[in-house]
Design a protein around this motif. Structure first.
Motif, PDB file in Angstrom:
ATOM      1  N   PRO A 143     -15.344  21.894 -36.273  1.00  0.00           N
ATOM      2  CA  PRO A 143     -14.957  23.313 -36.306  1.00  0.00           C
ATOM      3  C   PRO A 143     -15.472  23.986 -37.574  1.00  0.00           C
ATOM      4  O   PRO A 143     -15.351  23.442 -38.668  1.00  0.00           O
ATOM      5  N   LEU A 144     -16.078  25.163 -37.399  1.00  0.00           N
ATOM      6  CA  LEU A 144     -16.617  25.944 -38.520  1.00  0.00           C
ATOM      7  C   LEU A 144     -17.635  25.174 -39.348  1.00  0.00           C
ATOM      8  O   LEU A 144     -17.880  25.474 -40.519  1.00  0.00           O
ATOM      9  N   GLY A 145     -18.226  24.115 -38.740  1.00  0.00           N
ATOM     10  CA  GLY A 145     -19.306  23.401 -39.412  1.00  0.00           C
ATOM     11  C   GLY A 145     -18.886  22.245 -40.284  1.00  0.00           C
ATOM     12  O   GLY A 145     -19.719  21.637 -40.942  1.00  0.00           O
ATOM     13  N   THR A 146     -17.594  21.910 -40.313  1.00  0.00           N
ATOM     14  CA  THR A 146     -17.126  20.776 -41.120  1.00  0.00           C
ATOM     15  C   THR A 146     -16.766  19.608 -40.210  1.00  0.00           C
ATOM     16  O   THR A 146     -15.839  19.719 -39.404  1.00  0.00           O
ATOM     17  N   PRO A 147     -17.491  18.477 -40.270  1.00  0.00           N
ATOM     18  CA  PRO A 147     -17.175  17.341 -39.393  1.00  0.00           C
ATOM     19  C   PRO A 147     -15.780  16.785 -39.686  1.00  0.00           C
ATOM     20  O   PRO A 147     -15.497  16.375 -40.813  1.00  0.00           O
ATOM     21  N   LEU A 148     -14.920  16.771 -38.660  1.00  0.00           N
ATOM     22  CA  LEU A 148     -13.575  16.215 -38.796  1.00  0.00           C
ATOM     23  C   LEU A 148     -13.409  14.931 -38.003  1.00  0.00           C
ATOM     24  O   LEU A 148     -12.637  14.063 -38.377  1.00  0.00           O
ATOM     25  N   ASN A 149     -14.111  14.813 -36.884  1.00  0.00           N
ATOM     26  CA  ASN A 149     -14.037  13.610 -36.050  1.00  0.00           C
ATOM     27  C   ASN A 149     -15.434  13.316 -35.524  1.00  0.00           C
ATOM     28  O   ASN A 149     -15.959  14.049 -34.691  1.00  0.00           O
ATOM     29  N   THR A 150     -16.034  12.260 -36.046  1.00  0.00           N
ATOM     30  CA  THR A 150     -17.401  11.939 -35.646  1.00  0.00           C
ATOM     31  C   THR A 150     -17.456  10.984 -34.451  1.00  0.00           C
ATOM     32  O   THR A 150     -18.540  10.640 -33.994  1.00  0.00           O
ATOM     33  N   ASN A 151     -16.302  10.556 -33.950  1.00  0.00           N
ATOM     34  CA  ASN A 151     -16.265   9.711 -32.752  1.00  0.00           C
ATOM     35  C   ASN A 151     -16.235  10.621 -31.526  1.00  0.00           C
ATOM     36  O   ASN A 151     -15.179  10.940 -30.986  1.00  0.00           O
ATOM     37  N   ILE A 152     -17.405  11.065 -31.086  1.00  0.00           N
ATOM     38  CA  ILE A 152     -17.507  12.068 -30.023  1.00  0.00           C
ATOM     39  C   ILE A 152     -16.924  11.546 -28.713  1.00  0.00           C
ATOM     40  O   ILE A 152     -16.344  12.296 -27.930  1.00  0.00           O
ATOM     41  N   ARG A 153     -17.056  10.229 -28.473  1.00  0.00           N
ATOM     42  CA  ARG A 153     -16.575   9.674 -27.204  1.00  0.00           C
ATOM     43  C   ARG A 153     -15.063   9.791 -27.049  1.00  0.00           C
ATOM     44  O   ARG A 153     -14.542   9.760 -25.941  1.00  0.00           O
ATOM     45  N   SER A 154     -14.343   9.893 -28.177  1.00  0.00           N
ATOM     46  CA  SER A 154     -12.879   9.957 -28.105  1.00  0.00           C
ATOM     47  C   SER A 154     -12.374  11.355 -27.790  1.00  0.00           C
ATOM     48  O   SER A 154     -11.179  11.541 -27.551  1.00  0.00           O
ATOM     49  N   LEU A 155     -13.270  12.359 -27.776  1.00  0.00           N
ATOM     50  CA  LEU A 155     -12.841  13.745 -27.590  1.00  0.00           C
ATOM     51  C   LEU A 155     -12.792  14.099 -26.110  1.00  0.00           C
ATOM     52  O   LEU A 155     -13.416  13.456 -25.266  1.00  0.00           O
ATOM     53  N   ASN A 156     -12.054  15.158 -25.790  1.00  0.00           N
ATOM     54  CA  ASN A 156     -11.960  15.638 -24.413  1.00  0.00           C
ATOM     55  C   ASN A 156     -13.095  16.608 -24.141  1.00  0.00           C
ATOM     56  O   ASN A 156     -13.389  17.497 -24.949  1.00  0.00           O
TER      57      ASN A 156
END
Length: 465
Positions: A143-156
């Motif tokens: 969000p807004l260009g700051t990586p908070l969660n780099t495990n993309i597979r875990s996202l919805n």
């Protein structure tokens, strides 16, 4: 994906030296040119001169407004992964790469995207669907260009499952879901050892150890706090170059100051290494580290001599007595480049068995799951070859007698540094004692024995004073 807030911050930091990001099409054209994917037959001095050799995936991309730096870009399976990290300091003169924190964040994000996309690489329809979902996923991950969660597979991948506001204001952004059940903590320490052995007086053997601590914490609560401790045996070499996950809440600064580029002294932090953190919902790497271990696990010598139409080979391997003699697998592969198929083979092994590959260009010495009591094994043999064909391996580096043996092994329940998880010291902030699972492993990575009867292709000569 462009972030105007990040571009505005870059302009503020860089002032008159700021280079604006061009349009997507212009940036892509410039990036392809820099990566030599277009016009590679044309010599361009700023890109192709011998004085400019890229040792990393960080590039300077020439645009109409100036050079964009640092552009992080690499290729994998026919796709290009690229991002432009923010440098929170002046760009003139260029700061050292290690001081640009955005590079490691950008690399972690790109590797997360690659991990999400690459399994579908051979299915075009599935690949198109995943790439179409990436924009939605990046809104959550960055969000807004700051990586908070780099495990993309875990996202919805659907907006329907995204909470506008967390139910608990203390819930960190990287905990995307909550767990219900008995608390469980699983930790696996994976160490990889790289090695170059030459068996020559004027060339120094080199080896490096790289470790990663992977965690999976199934714990109830929106922001559970966990403390995990890594320990080393007495007199073991300290952990160095420690890089921690962003979920770690506090840490002893001395732990991060130990660097393998500096000589070791008595003040080096040697543990115990405590990591208090609020774990993400999925598995993650809590930290990475290196260590300067005194000896490689397997010492070896390879000799290849050409006599007329035949080649004589000799391989000797010795397992160091400090190493756990219990392998999941252990084998030595002996490739023969720029030659025809193996037509005749006579050999003798003191232990294990020798197999010939289907293409008849590779010898596989299967040592098995244990070295003998002497901890030493040897292979001698004579090899002759038939006429070379296009299907046989070639290598511009390994010509003539310049050749190598490559070792592959995995030792479960063992680390070369001796690093282990103190299971009794694991603390969690929620009621109940967690079920604790801890594992360790040592894996070979680029473990080479070069032919001592030929010049080494890459030498590390000792400095003579």
């Amino acid at each position: 994906r462009r972030f105007p807030t990040v571009e505005l911050r870059a302009e503020t930091f860089n002032g008159p030296t700021h280079v604006p990001v061009p349009s997507d099409s212009a940036f892509l054209k410039a990036l392809l040119f820099e990566l030599k994917l277009v016009d590679d037959h044309i010599f361009v001095e700023h890109r192709d001169t011998c004085t400019r050799i890229n040792h990393s995936s960080v590039h300077s991309v020439a645009t109409d407004s100036g050079d964009l730096w640092p552009v992080l870009a690499f290729q994998k399976s026919g796709l290009i992964y690229a991002c432009l990290p923010l440098v929170e300091e002046p760009l003139e003169p260029r700061p050292p790469l290690l001081t640009v924190s955005g590079l490691s964040q950008g690399l972690a994000l790109l590797l997360g995207i690659m991990d999400y996309v690459s399994p579908s690489r051979k299915n075009e329809a599935e690949l198109s669907t995943k790439i179409g979902q990436l924009r939605n996923l990046l809104i959550q991950a960055c969000p807004l260009g700051t990586p908070l969660n780099t495990n993309i597979r875990s996202l919805n991948s659907s907006f329907e499952d995204i909470q506008e506001m967390p139910a608990d204001k203390d819930q960190p952004a990287w905990r995307s879901s909550s767990y219900r059940g008995k608390p469980q903590v699983s930790v696996c320490i994976t160490e990889k050892v790289r090695c170059m052995q030459y068996d020559q007086k004027d060339v120094v053997d080199t080896w490096q150890v790289y470790g990663a601590v992977n965690c999976k914490c199934d714990i109830e609560g929106s922001a559970p706090r966990v403390t995990l401790t890594l320990n080393l045996p007495t007199n073991a070499p300290p952990l160095q170059d420690i890089v921690i996950h962003h979920c770690v809440t506090s840490i002893d600064p001395a732990m991060l100051m130990s660097c393998s580029a500096e000589p070791l002294d008595d003040s080096v932090y040697n543990g115990p290494y405590k990591f208090p953190f609020i774990p993400p919902s999925d598995s993650f790497n809590l930290c990475y580290y290196t260590s300067q271990v005194p000896v490689p696990p397997i010492l070896g010598c390879y000799q290849l001599v050409e006599e007329g139409s035949q080649i004589k080979i000799a391989v000797n391997l010795k397992l160091h007595e400090s190493i756990r003699n219990s392998f999941e697998y252990c084998e030595a592969r002996i490739p023969f480049f720029n030659r025809g198929p193996i037509a005749q083979l006579e050999y003798k092994v003191t232990y294990g068995q020798l197999d010939l590959s289907r293409e008849k260009s590779l010898l596989v010495w299967v040592i098995g799951q244990k070295f003998p009591k002497s901890l030493e094994v040897s292979l001698t043999g004579t090899v002759s070859f038939g006429a070379a064909g296009k299907e046989h391996p070639t290598d511009y580096l390994c010509t003539g007698n310049t050749a190598y043996v490559k070792l592959y092994f995995r030792i479960p329940d063992f680390t070369l540094t001796g690093c282990y998880v103190d299971q009794h010291s694991v603390q969690i902030s929620v009621p109940g004692k967690p079920k604790m699972t801890a594992a360790r492993e040592l894996i070979s990575s680029d473990y080479y024995l070069w032919n001592s009867k030929a010049p080494a292709p890459m030498v590390y000569k000792t400095s003579l004073e």
